[in-house]
Design an enzyme around this catalytic site. Structure first.
Site, PDB file in Angstrom:
ATOM      1  N   GLY A  24       0.818  -1.216   0.000  1.00  9.19           N
ATOM      2  CA  GLY A  24       0.000   0.000   0.000  1.00  9.19           C
ATOM      3  C   GLY A  24       0.847   1.259   0.000  1.00  9.19           C
ATOM      4  N   ARG A  66      -1.298 -10.756  -0.308  1.00  7.88           N
ATOM      5  CA  ARG A  66      -2.325 -11.648  -0.859  1.00  7.88           C
ATOM      6  C   ARG A  66      -2.041 -12.026  -2.295  1.00  7.88           C
ATOM      7  NH1 ARG A  66      -7.755  -7.993  -1.766  1.00  7.88           N
ATOM      8  NH2 ARG A  66      -6.724  -5.992  -2.080  1.00  7.88           N
ATOM      9  N   LEU A 108      -2.167  -2.344   6.864  1.00  8.42           N
ATOM     10  CA  LEU A 108      -3.338  -2.828   6.122  1.00  8.42           C
ATOM     11  C   LEU A 108      -4.439  -1.792   6.175  1.00  8.42           C
ATOM     12  CD1 LEU A 108      -4.464  -6.437   7.014  1.00  8.42           C
ATOM     13  CD2 LEU A 108      -3.221  -5.704   5.002  1.00  8.42           C
ATOM     14  N   GLY A 109      -5.288  -1.831   5.173  1.00  9.97           N
ATOM     15  CA  GLY A 109      -6.452  -0.959   5.230  1.00  9.97           C
ATOM     16  C   GLY A 109      -7.162  -0.945   3.903  1.00  9.97           C
ATOM     17  N   TYR A 140     -16.482   3.842  10.211  1.00  8.01           N
ATOM     18  CA  TYR A 140     -15.032   3.775   9.952  1.00  8.01           C
ATOM     19  C   TYR A 140     -14.243   4.028  11.247  1.00  8.01           C
ATOM     20  CZ  TYR A 140     -10.451   5.239   8.120  1.00  8.01           C
ATOM     21  OH  TYR A 140      -9.100   5.372   7.886  1.00  8.01           O
ATOM     22  N   LYS A 187     -11.955   1.390  13.586  1.00 10.95           N
ATOM     23  CA  LYS A 187     -10.554   1.662  13.942  1.00 10.95           C
ATOM     24  C   LYS A 187     -10.388   1.671  15.471  1.00 10.95           C
ATOM     25  CE  LYS A 187      -8.402   2.562   9.996  1.00 10.95           C
ATOM     26  NZ  LYS A 187      -7.410   1.596   9.479  1.00 10.95           N
ATOM     27  N   LEU A 247      -3.920  11.074   4.457  1.00  9.29           N
ATOM     28  CA  LEU A 247      -2.594  10.689   3.967  1.00  9.29           C
ATOM     29  C   LEU A 247      -2.332  11.286   2.590  1.00  9.29           C
ATOM     30  CD1 LEU A 247      -2.503   6.877   4.863  1.00  9.29           C
ATOM     31  CD2 LEU A 247      -1.337   8.753   6.050  1.00  9.29           C
ATOM     32  N   ARG A 300      -8.826   8.097  -5.886  1.00  8.71           N
ATOM     33  CA  ARG A 300      -9.857   8.140  -4.850  1.00  8.71           C
ATOM     34  C   ARG A 300     -10.429   9.553  -4.805  1.00  8.71           C
ATOM     35  NH1 ARG A 300      -7.213   4.890   0.310  1.00  8.71           N
ATOM     36  NH2 ARG A 300      -7.015   2.859  -0.707  1.00  8.71           N
TER      37      ARG A 300
HETATM   38  N1  LIG Z   1      -6.098   7.308   3.235  1.00  3.48           N
HETATM   39  C1  LIG Z   1      -6.083   8.156   4.233  1.00  3.48           C
HETATM   40  O1  LIG Z   1      -6.118   9.382   4.071  1.00  3.48           O
HETATM   41  C2  LIG Z   1      -5.986   7.613   5.644  1.00  3.48           C
HETATM   42  C3  LIG Z   1      -6.123   8.483   6.727  1.00  3.48           C
HETATM   43  C4  LIG Z   1      -5.989   7.977   8.021  1.00  3.48           C
HETATM   44  C5  LIG Z   1      -5.704   6.637   8.219  1.00  3.48           C
HETATM   45  N2  LIG Z   1      -5.595   5.805   7.148  1.00  3.48           N
HETATM   46  C6  LIG Z   1      -5.277   4.408   7.411  1.00  3.48           C
HETATM   47  O2  LIG Z   1      -3.911   4.212   7.116  1.00  3.48           O
HETATM   48  C7  LIG Z   1      -3.682   2.836   6.785  1.00  3.48           C
HETATM   49  C8  LIG Z   1      -2.803   2.781   5.556  1.00  3.48           C
HETATM   50  O3  LIG Z   1      -3.454   3.451   4.492  1.00  3.48           O
HETATM   51  P1  LIG Z   1      -2.827   3.455   3.026  1.00  3.48           P
HETATM   52  O4  LIG Z   1      -3.628   4.471   2.274  1.00  3.48           O
HETATM   53  O5  LIG Z   1      -1.342   3.564   3.112  1.00  3.48           O
HETATM   54  O6  LIG Z   1      -3.221   1.992   2.543  1.00  3.48           O
HETATM   55  P2  LIG Z   1      -3.466   1.478   1.049  1.00  3.48           P
HETATM   56  O7  LIG Z   1      -2.582   2.197   0.087  1.00  3.48           O
HETATM   57  O8  LIG Z   1      -4.931   1.485   0.778  1.00  3.48           O
HETATM   58  O9  LIG Z   1      -2.931  -0.032   1.185  1.00  3.48           O
HETATM   59  C9  LIG Z   1      -3.655  -0.961   1.885  1.00  3.48           C
HETATM   60  C10 LIG Z   1      -2.896  -2.245   2.071  1.00  3.48           C
HETATM   61  O10 LIG Z   1      -3.824  -3.198   2.618  1.00  3.48           O
HETATM   62  C11 LIG Z   1      -3.858  -4.337   1.759  1.00  3.48           C
HETATM   63  N3  LIG Z   1      -5.215  -4.877   1.650  1.00  3.48           N
HETATM   64  C12 LIG Z   1      -6.341  -4.210   1.324  1.00  3.48           C
HETATM   65  N4  LIG Z   1      -7.382  -5.063   1.261  1.00  3.48           N
HETATM   66  C13 LIG Z   1      -6.877  -6.288   1.544  1.00  3.48           C
HETATM   67  C14 LIG Z   1      -7.459  -7.591   1.639  1.00  3.48           C
HETATM   68  N5  LIG Z   1      -8.757  -7.810   1.435  1.00  3.48           N
HETATM   69  N6  LIG Z   1      -6.665  -8.622   1.953  1.00  3.48           N
HETATM   70  C15 LIG Z   1      -5.345  -8.437   2.181  1.00  3.48           C
HETATM   71  N7  LIG Z   1      -4.734  -7.236   2.100  1.00  3.48           N
HETATM   72  C16 LIG Z   1      -5.497  -6.179   1.791  1.00  3.48           C
HETATM   73  C17 LIG Z   1      -3.417  -3.835   0.396  1.00  3.48           C
HETATM   74  O11 LIG Z   1      -2.963  -4.937  -0.349  1.00  3.48           O
HETATM   75  P3  LIG Z   1      -3.153  -5.025  -1.963  1.00  3.48           P
HETATM   76  O12 LIG Z   1      -2.000  -4.242  -2.540  1.00  3.48           O
HETATM   77  O13 LIG Z   1      -3.088  -6.475  -2.231  1.00  3.48           O
HETATM   78  O14 LIG Z   1      -4.481  -4.401  -2.279  1.00  3.48           O
HETATM   79  C18 LIG Z   1      -2.336  -2.832   0.780  1.00  3.48           C
HETATM   80  O15 LIG Z   1      -1.130  -3.494   1.053  1.00  3.48           O
HETATM   81  C19 LIG Z   1      -5.053   2.225   6.613  1.00  3.48           C
HETATM   82  O16 LIG Z   1      -5.357   1.459   7.742  1.00  3.48           O
HETATM   83  C20 LIG Z   1      -5.989   3.410   6.531  1.00  3.48           C
HETATM   84  O17 LIG Z   1      -7.277   3.120   7.057  1.00  3.48           O
HETATM   85  C21 LIG Z   1      -5.717   6.269   5.882  1.00  3.48           C
END
Ligand SMILES: NC(=O)c1ccc[n+]([C@@H]2O[C@H](COP(=O)([O-])OP(=O)(O)OC[C@H]3O[C@@H](n4cnc5c(N)ncnc54)[C@H](OP(=O)(O)O)[C@@H]3O)[C@@H](O)[C@H]2O)c1
Length: 219
Positions: A12, A36, A72-73, A124, A128, A151, A159
């Protein structure tokens, strides 16, 4: 003494930064990543297992390391339902964490979210928050919870919600001062750097790092 790091979510946005940091780190001589789907990443320190995240038996014997990192997320939209989202953001991290605790991992670090709260009306944030509360019960030497704001970074997928949020947050960012500083968007790379920095400090107990503290740690 060199150590072994375990990471989930290494494909991710934040996880890929953290994986690079771990592979370049002098404190880890081995990095184990659970994915995965096969990735093309190859590195002398890296052992990658393609596993079924729904089946702990497919990975439990390989979760052997000192420090574990969870990046993960997903989003409810991407996952398709609240149930599917909950699996990725609550069930999978907890299942891995329980296995890691049983297998002797000392430190567990996870990305949660700003506003995480098990009592929240927002699904959500409640998910968490529940994850944080369940992790707290596990017998790790330390549990580090990182609660970033929006992020920033180059995502492979588009997105719309995040793009709009980023636009609005950037406009508002001049007002995010003092206690509101934690609402400023933060680069995913900084979150990864902060996770690594805390793991190096070998802390003890349960710690929550808000987004402004994460930014400070990454400096
Ligand atoms: N986006 C934001 O602005 C934000 C803000 C605050 C907190 N967060 C939290 O920060 C964390 C990291 O976010 P990110 O944006 O860096 O994550 P991301 O880019 O969405 O990556 C998510 C990771 O989780 C894996 N994943 C997703 N669905 C899966 C499944 N069904 N089975 C196995 N693996 C799975 C993905 O694997 P694949 O590559 O195989 O899909 C990837 O490695 C998350 O927990 C998110 O909720 C995000």
């Amino acid at each position: 003494m060199t150590k072994t790091a375990i990471i989930i979510g290494s494909t991710g946005l934040t996880g890929s930064h953290l994986l690079k940091i771990l592979l370049n780190s002098e404190i880890y001589d081995k990095v184990i990543s659970f994915v995965r789907q096969n990735t093309k990443i190859s590195h002398p320190k890296l052992t990658q297992y393609v596993v079924d995240f729904d089946d702990t038996d497919s990975y439990k014997e390989y979760v052997e390391g000192n420090d574990m990192f969870c990046c993960l997320g997903t989003t409810i939209k991407k996952a398709g339902s609240q149930e599917a989202f909950e699996k990725v953001d609550l069930t999978y991290p907890l299942q891995f964490a329980r296995v890691a605790a049983t297998n002797g991992t000392k430190q567990f670090s996870i990305i949660s979210s700003i506003g995480a709260n098990a009592e929240s009306d927002n699904f959500y944030l409640r998910t968490k928050g529940k994850c944080e509360e369940e992790l707290r019960k596990l017998p790790f030497q330390s549990i580090s919870i990182f609660r970033p704001s929006l992020l920033e970074g180059n995502r492979k997928e588009f997105r719309l919600g995040e793009k709009l949020a980023k636009y609005v947050m950037t406009l508002l960012s001049v007002f995010f001062i003092g206690k509101l500083r934690k609402y400023r968007p933060i680069k995913a790379k900084k979150v990864a750097e902060a996770m690594y920095k805390i793991a190096r400090q070998n802390t003890v107990g349960f710690h929550v790092y808000q987004s402004d503290e994460i930014a400070e740690l990454a400096k």
